[in-house]
Design an enzyme around this catalytic site. Structure first.
Site, mmCIF file in Angstrom:
data_model
loop_
_atom_site.group_PDB
_atom_site.id
_atom_site.type_symbol
_atom_site.label_atom_id
_atom_site.label_comp_id
_atom_site.label_asym_id
_atom_site.label_seq_id
_atom_site.Cartn_x
_atom_site.Cartn_y
_atom_site.Cartn_z
ATOM 1 N N HIS A 1 0.956 -1.163 -0.096
ATOM 2 C CA HIS A 1 0.118 0.134 0.234
ATOM 3 C C HIS A 1 0.959 0.974 -0.074
ATOM 4 O O HIS A 1 2.065 1.163 0.351
ATOM 5 C CB HIS A 1 -0.913 -0.052 1.047
ATOM 6 C CG HIS A 1 -0.190 0.278 2.495
ATOM 7 N ND1 HIS A 1 0.498 -0.875 3.038
ATOM 8 C CD2 HIS A 1 -0.097 1.140 3.367
ATOM 9 C CE1 HIS A 1 1.134 -0.564 4.399
ATOM 10 N NE2 HIS A 1 0.722 0.764 4.476
ATOM 11 N N HIS B 1 4.618 0.107 0.149
ATOM 12 C CA HIS B 1 5.530 -0.472 1.358
ATOM 13 C C HIS B 1 4.627 -1.632 2.021
ATOM 14 O O HIS B 1 3.475 -1.725 1.729
ATOM 15 C CB HIS B 1 5.992 0.027 2.382
ATOM 16 C CG HIS B 1 4.715 1.252 3.103
ATOM 17 N ND1 HIS B 1 4.307 2.432 2.462
ATOM 18 C CD2 HIS B 1 4.345 1.095 4.272
ATOM 19 C CE1 HIS B 1 3.655 3.178 3.160
ATOM 20 N NE2 HIS B 1 3.549 2.196 4.435
#
Length: 314
Positions: free
Chosen positions: A140, A290
């Site tokens: 995300h 990440h």
């Protein structure tokens, strides 16, 4: 949502035919945008962790104010490497905030509240253990459900497990660069809907959910985002908040989205960071996604994050 008759045959479907997500062979991995000349760093030491994304910075003490020339060079490193890591930074929450404020105004997260009344509202604390497990183990970018998603985030690890709890970042500029030309043409002008409810609705009572849906209605962002400082094109969809593509029939849009989501999974676009206590990560939320690995229970992993307000993607 309108329907169109575009055929899925316009882009590859390798999972259906070869049961794999990507082709083998050389990938196009450009660390810098086209036309940017590589320059040395002279005010601190930089240690690349991969050829294109992620570098450790040594020689700076983040408990002290940065000189203007140091901040300028650090900003160049931030744009070029997308995520910077600092070790052995025993700083306070106030010093953490002061460093984050160097890069812009800070946001207040609508769903994560301060750990105590004494803690600044701009600080989000993630205290994860066996009873309160992490839910960040999905690729995300932060708060893309906002009209102005975060520009950047500064995450500091206070307590780390003896092993595990790493975080990965993916270079979404590299992910875009390596898409087939037919896909690039298809998504060039498409927009997608971003919505907080898939990730946060379960935390809210029905009345709270209705209130937050009024405050944060769904928002459209381009699938291909142009970075406002480097001009680089990046892939800007993520499985936490992107729910569907505007203008495509549901099944076609979902298949395309899943294909685009999987681009972050490719190791050549990634850096993986092994945390130590008092390590800090500073990443460009416009250029990366990440994933926080949840493999450390029942041990504790405690972190604090401050996020810098960004601009409207274009």
């Amino acid at each position: 949502m309108s329907k169109v008759s575009n055929s899925l045959s316009n882009y590859p479907r390798p999972l259906h035919f070869h049961n794999r997500e990507e082709k083998e062979g050389l990938r196009l991995l450009n660390r810098l945008p086209g036309g940017i000349e590589e320059k040395p760093y002279t005010l601190f030491t930089i240690k690349p962790l991969t050829p294109t994304i992620g570098a450790e910075i040594d020689g700076l003490d983040l408990s002290r104010p940065l000189k203007k020339e140091v901040q300028e060079e650090l900003n160049r490193a931030f744009l070029e490497w997308k995520v910077l890591f600092f070790r052995n930074q025993a700083i306070t929450s106030e010093q953490h905030l002061a460093f984050a404020k160097l890069w812009g105004d800070l946001e207040v997260h609508p769903f994560y509240k301060p750990a105590s009344q004494e803690q600044a509202k701009e600080i989000v604390q993630f205290a994860r253990n066996k009873k309160q497990t992490g839910s960040e183990n999905v690729w995300h970018a932060d708060v893309t459900f906002r009209e102005n998603p975060a520009k950047a985030s500064v995450l500091r690890l206070i307590e780390v497990p003896p092993v595990g709890g790493d975080t990965l970042w993916a270079d979404m500029g590299a992910a875009y660069d390596n898409l087939p030309e037919s896909i690039k043409e298809k998504i060039e002008d498409l927009k997608a809907i971003h919505d907080f409810t898939p990730s946060f609705a379960h935390l809210l009572r029905p009345d709270e959910l209705a209130t937050f849906q009024q405050e944060f209605p769904v928002v459209e962002h381009p699938i291909v985002r142009t970075h406002p400082e480097t001009g680089r094109k990046t892939l800007f969809v993520n499985p936490s908040f992107t729910t569907y593509i505007v203008g495509l029939e549901t099944s076609e849009g979902e298949e395309l989205l899943q294909y685009l989501f999987r681009q972050a999974h490719i190791p050549e676009y990634q850096v993986r960071f092994r945390w130590e206590a008092n390590s800090i990560a500073f990443w460009d939320n416009r250029a990366t996604q990440h994933y926080a690995v949840s493999d450390y229970y029942p041990h504790i992993r405690k972190a604090e994050r401050a996020a810098i307000i960004g601009d409207r993607p274009f």
